[in-house]
Each structure stands twice: as C-alpha cells, then as structure tokens.
Write a protein that holds these residues in place. Sequence first.
Motif, PDB file in Angstrom:
ATOM      1  N   ILE A  50      23.126  39.766  57.466  1.00 28.29           N
ATOM      2  CA  ILE A  50      24.278  38.855  57.439  1.00 28.29           C
ATOM      3  C   ILE A  50      23.829  37.404  57.607  1.00 28.29           C
ATOM      4  O   ILE A  50      24.310  36.507  56.916  1.00 28.29           O
ATOM      5  CB  ILE A  50      25.295  39.248  58.527  1.00 28.29           C
ATOM      6  CG1 ILE A  50      25.928  40.609  58.189  1.00 28.29           C
ATOM      7  CG2 ILE A  50      26.387  38.185  58.672  1.00 28.29           C
ATOM      8  CD1 ILE A  50      26.781  41.192  59.287  1.00 28.29           C
ATOM      9  N   VAL A 110      32.475  39.740  56.002  1.00 29.24           N
ATOM     10  CA  VAL A 110      31.855  41.060  55.964  1.00 29.24           C
ATOM     11  C   VAL A 110      32.699  42.051  56.770  1.00 29.24           C
ATOM     12  O   VAL A 110      33.018  41.808  57.932  1.00 29.24           O
ATOM     13  CB  VAL A 110      30.425  41.030  56.563  1.00 29.24           C
ATOM     14  CG1 VAL A 110      29.730  42.355  56.328  1.00 29.24           C
ATOM     15  CG2 VAL A 110      29.618  39.874  55.996  1.00 29.24           C
ATOM     16  N   GLY A 117      31.948  43.416  44.105  1.00 28.76           N
ATOM     17  CA  GLY A 117      31.740  43.539  45.539  1.00 28.76           C
ATOM     18  C   GLY A 117      30.458  44.296  45.828  1.00 28.76           C
ATOM     19  O   GLY A 117      29.859  44.911  44.934  1.00 28.76           O
ATOM     20  N   GLU A 118      30.028  44.245  47.079  1.00 29.59           N
ATOM     21  CA  GLU A 118      28.779  44.888  47.477  1.00 29.59           C
ATOM     22  C   GLU A 118      29.037  45.803  48.668  1.00 29.59           C
ATOM     23  O   GLU A 118      29.677  45.399  49.639  1.00 29.59           O
ATOM     24  CB  GLU A 118      27.744  43.824  47.841  1.00 29.59           C
ATOM     25  CG  GLU A 118      26.385  44.394  48.199  1.00 29.59           C
ATOM     26  CD  GLU A 118      25.360  43.302  48.465  1.00 29.59           C
ATOM     27  OE1 GLU A 118      24.192  43.476  48.086  1.00 29.59           O
ATOM     28  OE2 GLU A 118      25.736  42.272  49.067  1.00 29.59           O
ATOM     29  N   ALA A 119      28.565  47.039  48.575  1.00 35.99           N
ATOM     30  CA  ALA A 119      28.699  48.001  49.668  1.00 35.99           C
ATOM     31  C   ALA A 119      27.316  48.478  50.089  1.00 35.99           C
ATOM     32  O   ALA A 119      26.563  49.056  49.297  1.00 35.99           O
ATOM     33  CB  ALA A 119      29.555  49.183  49.233  1.00 35.99           C
ATOM     34  N   LEU A 120      26.971  48.201  51.339  1.00 38.95           N
ATOM     35  CA  LEU A 120      25.666  48.583  51.871  1.00 38.95           C
ATOM     36  C   LEU A 120      25.844  49.624  52.971  1.00 38.95           C
ATOM     37  O   LEU A 120      26.815  49.568  53.734  1.00 38.95           O
ATOM     38  CB  LEU A 120      24.947  47.367  52.454  1.00 38.95           C
ATOM     39  CG  LEU A 120      24.836  46.133  51.547  1.00 38.95           C
ATOM     40  CD1 LEU A 120      24.209  44.979  52.312  1.00 38.95           C
ATOM     41  CD2 LEU A 120      24.029  46.461  50.304  1.00 38.95           C
ATOM     42  N   GLN A 162      26.379  49.403  45.067  1.00 36.89           N
ATOM     43  CA  GLN A 162      26.116  50.217  46.250  1.00 36.89           C
ATOM     44  C   GLN A 162      24.619  50.345  46.518  1.00 36.89           C
ATOM     45  O   GLN A 162      23.826  50.515  45.595  1.00 36.89           O
ATOM     46  CB  GLN A 162      26.724  51.610  46.072  1.00 36.89           C
ATOM     47  CG  GLN A 162      28.226  51.597  45.831  1.00 36.89           C
ATOM     48  CD  GLN A 162      28.747  52.972  45.447  1.00 36.89           C
ATOM     49  OE1 GLN A 162      28.751  53.884  46.249  1.00 36.89           O
ATOM     50  NE2 GLN A 162      29.199  53.116  44.206  1.00 36.89           N
ATOM     51  N   TRP A 197      26.240  35.508  54.652  1.00 43.42           N
ATOM     52  CA  TRP A 197      27.494  36.138  54.240  1.00 43.42           C
ATOM     53  C   TRP A 197      28.625  35.656  55.139  1.00 43.42           C
ATOM     54  O   TRP A 197      28.497  35.631  56.360  1.00 43.42           O
ATOM     55  CB  TRP A 197      27.374  37.651  54.302  1.00 43.42           C
ATOM     56  CG  TRP A 197      26.350  38.183  53.354  1.00 43.42           C
ATOM     57  CD1 TRP A 197      25.831  37.542  52.263  1.00 43.42           C
ATOM     58  CD2 TRP A 197      25.705  39.455  53.416  1.00 43.42           C
ATOM     59  NE1 TRP A 197      24.911  38.345  51.631  1.00 43.42           N
ATOM     60  CE2 TRP A 197      24.810  39.523  52.316  1.00 43.42           C
ATOM     61  CE3 TRP A 197      25.779  40.546  54.266  1.00 43.42           C
ATOM     62  CZ2 TRP A 197      24.016  40.633  52.065  1.00 43.42           C
ATOM     63  CZ3 TRP A 197      25.002  41.658  54.022  1.00 43.42           C
ATOM     64  CH2 TRP A 197      24.122  41.690  52.929  1.00 43.42           C
ATOM     65  N   PRO A 200      33.915  40.303  49.677  1.00 40.37           N
ATOM     66  CA  PRO A 200      32.635  40.470  48.976  1.00 40.37           C
ATOM     67  C   PRO A 200      31.713  41.555  49.534  1.00 40.37           C
ATOM     68  O   PRO A 200      30.917  42.127  48.798  1.00 40.37           O
ATOM     69  CB  PRO A 200      31.984  39.091  49.113  1.00 40.37           C
ATOM     70  CG  PRO A 200      32.569  38.518  50.369  1.00 40.37           C
ATOM     71  CD  PRO A 200      33.949  39.089  50.505  1.00 40.37           C
ATOM     72  N   HIS A 201      31.783  41.806  50.856  1.00 33.93           N
ATOM     73  CA  HIS A 201      30.798  42.712  51.465  1.00 33.93           C
ATOM     74  C   HIS A 201      31.434  43.762  52.378  1.00 33.93           C
ATOM     75  O   HIS A 201      32.242  43.430  53.243  1.00 33.93           O
ATOM     76  CB  HIS A 201      29.779  41.926  52.299  1.00 33.93           C
ATOM     77  CG  HIS A 201      29.094  40.820  51.562  1.00 33.93           C
ATOM     78  ND1 HIS A 201      28.094  41.036  50.641  1.00 33.93           N
ATOM     79  CD2 HIS A 201      29.290  39.481  51.594  1.00 33.93           C
ATOM     80  CE1 HIS A 201      27.694  39.873  50.155  1.00 33.93           C
ATOM     81  NE2 HIS A 201      28.408  38.924  50.713  1.00 33.93           N
ATOM     82  N   THR A 210      36.309  46.573  48.968  1.00 27.80           N
ATOM     83  CA  THR A 210      35.734  45.516  48.138  1.00 27.80           C
ATOM     84  C   THR A 210      35.851  45.936  46.677  1.00 27.80           C
ATOM     85  O   THR A 210      36.250  47.045  46.370  1.00 27.80           O
ATOM     86  CB  THR A 210      34.257  45.239  48.505  1.00 27.80           C
ATOM     87  OG1 THR A 210      33.793  44.107  47.776  1.00 27.80           O
ATOM     88  CG2 THR A 210      33.370  46.430  48.212  1.00 27.80           C
ATOM     89  N   ILE A 240      29.886  46.921  54.850  1.00 25.89           N
ATOM     90  CA  ILE A 240      28.672  47.558  55.360  1.00 25.89           C
ATOM     91  C   ILE A 240      29.048  48.782  56.196  1.00 25.89           C
ATOM     92  O   ILE A 240      29.865  48.695  57.115  1.00 25.89           O
ATOM     93  CB  ILE A 240      27.836  46.594  56.227  1.00 25.89           C
ATOM     94  CG1 ILE A 240      27.400  45.372  55.411  1.00 25.89           C
ATOM     95  CG2 ILE A 240      26.605  47.309  56.786  1.00 25.89           C
ATOM     96  CD1 ILE A 240      26.589  44.349  56.207  1.00 25.89           C
TER      97      ILE A 240
END
Length: 427
Positions: A238, A246, A341-344, A220, A243, A313-314, A334, A316
């Motif tokens: 992106i 998303v 996984g990635e959380a932005l 995160q 990516w 994977p993403h 994710t 946002i």
Amino acid sequence: MSFKSLGLSDTLLKAISKKGYTTPSPIQEKAIPPVLEGKDVLASAQTGTGKTAGFTLPLLHILSETPKEKYRPIRALILTPTRELAAQVYANVKEYSEFLNLRSAVIFGGVNQKPQAATIRQGIDVLVATPGRLLDLQNQGLLSLKRVEIFVLDEADRMLDMGFLRDIERVIKSMPEKRQNLMFSATFSKDIKKLAHGILNHPVQVEATPENTTVDAISQKVYRVAKGLKTELIIKLISEGNWKQVLVFTRTKHGANKLCEKMSKSGITAAAIHGNKSQGARTKALAGFKNGSVRVLVATDIAARGLDIPLLPHVINFELPNISEDYVHRIGRTGRAGASGEALSLVSADETTFLRDIEKLIEMKLPVEIVEGFEPDPNASTEPVKQGQGRQNRNTRNSNSSRGSNTSSSDKKTNSRRPKRNTDRRH
C-alpha cells in the motif's frame, strides 16, 4: 436499447437522466420488462451489475400507476440482509422516486427505532428493511404487511448464509398470498432454487452473468507469503504503491481491528467495519473511506455485499475466505460499472486448500508472485486454518436461523430462543 424502450414512465426517465444513466445494464434490460408485466422474477446478478435499479425502477413505476389512498399502507417491501445494503437500496429508491408522489422509508437495527416507527406511522408506500428490525416493529404492532403488493428479496443467497431463513418465512406469512415476488441472488444454488419454489409463482428466470464468475475487468493476483509476514507485506504494498483507496478483507473482527492498529502506526489511515461496530461507527468509517480521509477500509465479509463505492481500485484479501463464493463477492467490490480494478490475495501455507477451491470455482489459475524478503515458510503446514464454521457446515448454516454478522439488539430479540453458533467468520 434505452430506458424509454423498456416501458418506464416519463417521470422515472427524468430521474434516471438526472443520475446520468442512458443505457440499461444487461440485468436491467432483462429484468425490468417482466416486472412491469406483473410477473414474478428470479434473477441472478453479481454485485456491480446495476441489479438494484433492475427491481426499484419497475416497482416504482407500478406503484405510481395506481391511485393513492388517503392513508398509505406499505405496498412494497424490499428485504435485504445487511444494514449497509438496506441504506444503499433506500438511497436508490429516493433518487428514482424524486419526481413521483411516493413515500419510502428504511429500517434496520443498531439505531433508535422511534424515528423509524414515526416515519412508518405517517404512511409510506415502499419499505426497505433488514429482517430483525422488521419483525421487531411488526411484533410491537408498529407496522403491518397486510397490504403488500410487491415483495423483493435482495441478496437471497446472502440471506441464507446469514441464517435468515426462518425470518424470511415469518415475513412471508405476514403478507397477502396474492402479490408479486422478485428474488435477486448472486447464485442459483440448490438452496436458492428451493427457497424460490416456496415464494415465487411461475417466475421468469433471468441471468446477467454466468454463476460464480469474476468480472473480466478485475486483475487478480496471489502473493505467497509466510503467515507472520502478511501485515508487513500489505503495508509495503500500500505504501510503495501509494494506493489511496483500498478495501481489505479479514476473516475475523479481531483480525480487522488488529490490522487497523498496525496500519495506523505505520502512517496509513485505516478504519474497520464489522458486526461489533455500532451503526454510527460503521457509517462514519464508510463515509471517511468514500471522501478520502480514510485510506484503507478493513472489513469482514459483512461488507462484501451492499457497499457502493464508485471506481474502487484495490481489493486485498488479507486472508482468503473459507467459502469460495465469498471470494467472488469480495473482489466484486472493484471492477464495477465497466471500470478496471485490482484484486490481490495474501496466501499463507494453511490457506492452500482455500486457494485451490477458489481457482476451481472461478475456473482459472491465479498468477502467483513472491516478494523478496517476504517468502512463504517452506516448513509451514498446509492444513487449513481451523474455523468455527467450515465449508462442510454450509448447508447447516443455511437452515439455521441463528444470526449472522448483522446482529443488532433488535435482531437478537427475535432470536433469543434459538441455538447459538460460532459466527466469527461472518462478522
């Protein structure tokens, strides 16, 4: 621990094996045995923990063990808050019952009811439904719940958030008093416990993960940014990150549409999914996202639950949710099934309060990054963005049966006399 050791039938084990599963998840391990024993169950599990199989597998086992009647009444009802979740649960029921002599169907609003009614008329054992369409067909005399043996309330907390409390009560009154009840929720809030007390009979309480915790596999991060530069920043991230899949969350339907248009103009294939989209458009957008023809899916909170996207994977947060728990549900799309996984989150000054509340809920300070050229505005107000439905009204929303974001024409019919409210945040 194996699925066989849980007491499931060989026929079900064959279907489980065909799907490639060998070991039950924690929620399956804890929930399946008491369900097989015929007990009521109150289960807490985040999305991505395999909770659907936690109730569908034992439910199918129980139904398959009892004799079939010539005409098949609805013997099991699974109630879900959204169309997408209903479709996903139904898909799981179909897969797991492949080698069983059981029939199932799914009904929800936004599509023609005639095929749904025709399927039910032929006789089914398991019905997966959203509240609006279920009550519509029942009011028209097209289905009966008088023979239901097992009732499952899935995503119970989301049901309350979306204002389905009265509908749930109406459904319960339509079923026999003597039945098995299963209730699954991401949280055990006071409202959930109150609802459970009115539905469940001496339930076994199981919990897969602590309440409101975020999955360890999710990385995160927060990007502090000026509000007017969010669109340019998300396109930069992106594009430069290359990516391919998303999921982006906005607070409003209009915001989702607007962001999609900007991304498309920048050469990023994007589609929106929210309450104003037809069921066909939503299904098409989700299918495109899964097969890779759509690179970015822009969604409102209606998509925070029920979306089954393997190895996403993403995620946002283009805008932070003003209900902290929704952050957990959003990023839970994710980091599923053991994958990373990635959380932005793109956070402007007026979302400072939301960020602080989220960090308090998940009990961690999120790392902050500032991208050169996209710095936050030092003169911007930190007053929270004004929403039609704020945090302070959550309890009111829970008891208000006005529809949330999953409204369809059939949903509205069952609710025409109820007071309207601003549900833009949920669409």
